[in-house]
Design an enzyme around this catalytic site. Structure first.
Site, PDB file in Angstrom:
ATOM      1  CB  SER A   1      30.249  16.556  75.099  1.00 49.95           C
ATOM      2  OG  SER A   1      29.762  15.539  74.278  1.00 49.95           O
TER       3      SER A   1
ATOM      4  CG  ASP B   1      23.766  12.707  78.558  1.00 51.88           C
ATOM      5  OD1 ASP B   1      23.664  12.315  77.379  1.00 51.88           O
ATOM      6  OD2 ASP B   1      24.662  13.479  78.950  1.00 51.88           O
TER       7      ASP B   1
ATOM      8  CG  HIS C   1      25.036  15.211  75.651  1.00 53.16           C
ATOM      9  ND1 HIS C   1      25.763  14.410  76.494  1.00 53.16           N
ATOM     10  CD2 HIS C   1      25.940  15.694  74.741  1.00 53.16           C
ATOM     11  CE1 HIS C   1      27.032  14.393  76.112  1.00 53.16           C
ATOM     12  NE2 HIS C   1      27.171  15.171  75.063  1.00 53.16           N
TER      13      HIS C   1
HETATM   14  C1  MLT Z   1      32.422  11.480  72.113  1.00 53.71           C
HETATM   15  O1  MLT Z   1      32.541  11.103  70.971  1.00 53.71           O
HETATM   16  O2  MLT Z   1      33.344  11.936  72.776  1.00 53.71           O
HETATM   17  C2  MLT Z   1      31.071  11.374  72.698  1.00 53.71           C
HETATM   18  O3  MLT Z   1      30.250  10.622  71.859  1.00 53.71           O
HETATM   19  C3  MLT Z   1      30.502  12.697  72.981  1.00 53.71           C
HETATM   20  C4  MLT Z   1      30.324  13.494  71.731  1.00 53.71           C
HETATM   21  O4  MLT Z   1      29.262  13.407  71.121  1.00 53.71           O
HETATM   22  O5  MLT Z   1      31.222  14.206  71.350  1.00 53.71           O
END
Ligand code: MLT
Length: 201
Positions: free
Chosen positions: A102, A152, A183
């Site tokens: 992520s 996702d 996700h």
């Molecule tokens: C991010 O901010 O890198 C993406 O939205 C993934 C997350 O939720 O961290």
């Protein structure tokens, strides 16, 4: 940067750079690293940005909307930290494979988007396109595994494909593995990444 380093049993193996998701820390992906290669060295890093008490690797304006200036700054910060850590711990700077989930996958993607030799390869679980409208460095032959979700809600399938295509245009060799658990980072996804890793050149 806050981190842990564990020297691996086999010096010929890469160093796995572990990059957690939002709200995680430098130890989060240790079990994942163990499944991928339990003889490699490990460098787990904690993101320097705080969002409501949750560590991240760069600021965002909203879910999926990145603070581009901070992303560029934090990408360089991590890049410089890797140089420093390689000197301090004596691992091969040219043999680092990122394992990110992520937000951690997004900063790993950003390393690939901004620096030709930042990473030898990357395992990106549920990554997004880190930036648009820039020319990528030459990534010829860089192996990249992407674990993605057909459903996702954060990293949409179209975005996964866009990311893979832009990495491929820069010369990277990309493999996408699809799951249908949103996700979430699943065990079977990690198993697929581990298999990819054993076949990686
Ligand atoms: C991010 O901010 O890198 C993406 O939205 C993934 C997350 O939720 O961290």
């Amino acid at each position: 940067m806050k981190h842990i380093f564990q020297e691996g049993k086999d010096a010929s193996k890469p160093t796995l750079l572990l990059l957690h998701g939002t709200g995680g820390d430098e130890t989060d992906l240790l079990p994942v690293a163990g499944m991928i290669d339990d003889t490699a060295s490990i460098l787990g890093v904690r993101g320097n940005v705080m969002e409501n008490g949750m560590p991240r690797f760069f600021r965002r304006i909203a879910e999926g909307i990145f603070d581009e200036q901070d992303l560029v700054f934090r990408t360089k910060e991590l890049y410089d930290f890797l140089d420093e850590a390689a000197r301090n711990y004596g691992f091969d700077r040219d043999h680092v494979i990122a394992v990110g989930y992520s937000n951690g996958a997004n900063i790993a993607g950003s390393l690939l988007y901004h620096y030709a030799a930042a990473l030898k390869g990357a395992i990106l679980f549920h990554p997004m396109v880190p930036r648009r409208g820039i020319e990528l460095p030459d990534l010829s032959g860089t192996p990249v595994f992407i674990g993605a979700g057909t459903n996702d809600p954060i990293c949409k399938p179209e975005e996964t494909k866009e990311l893979a295509e832009s990495l491929e245009r820069a010369g990277a060799v990309v493999e996408i593995h699809w799951e249908s658990f949103g996700h979430r980072l699943t065990q079977s996804e990690v198993e697929k990444a581990a298999l990819w890793y054993t076949q990686m050149k």
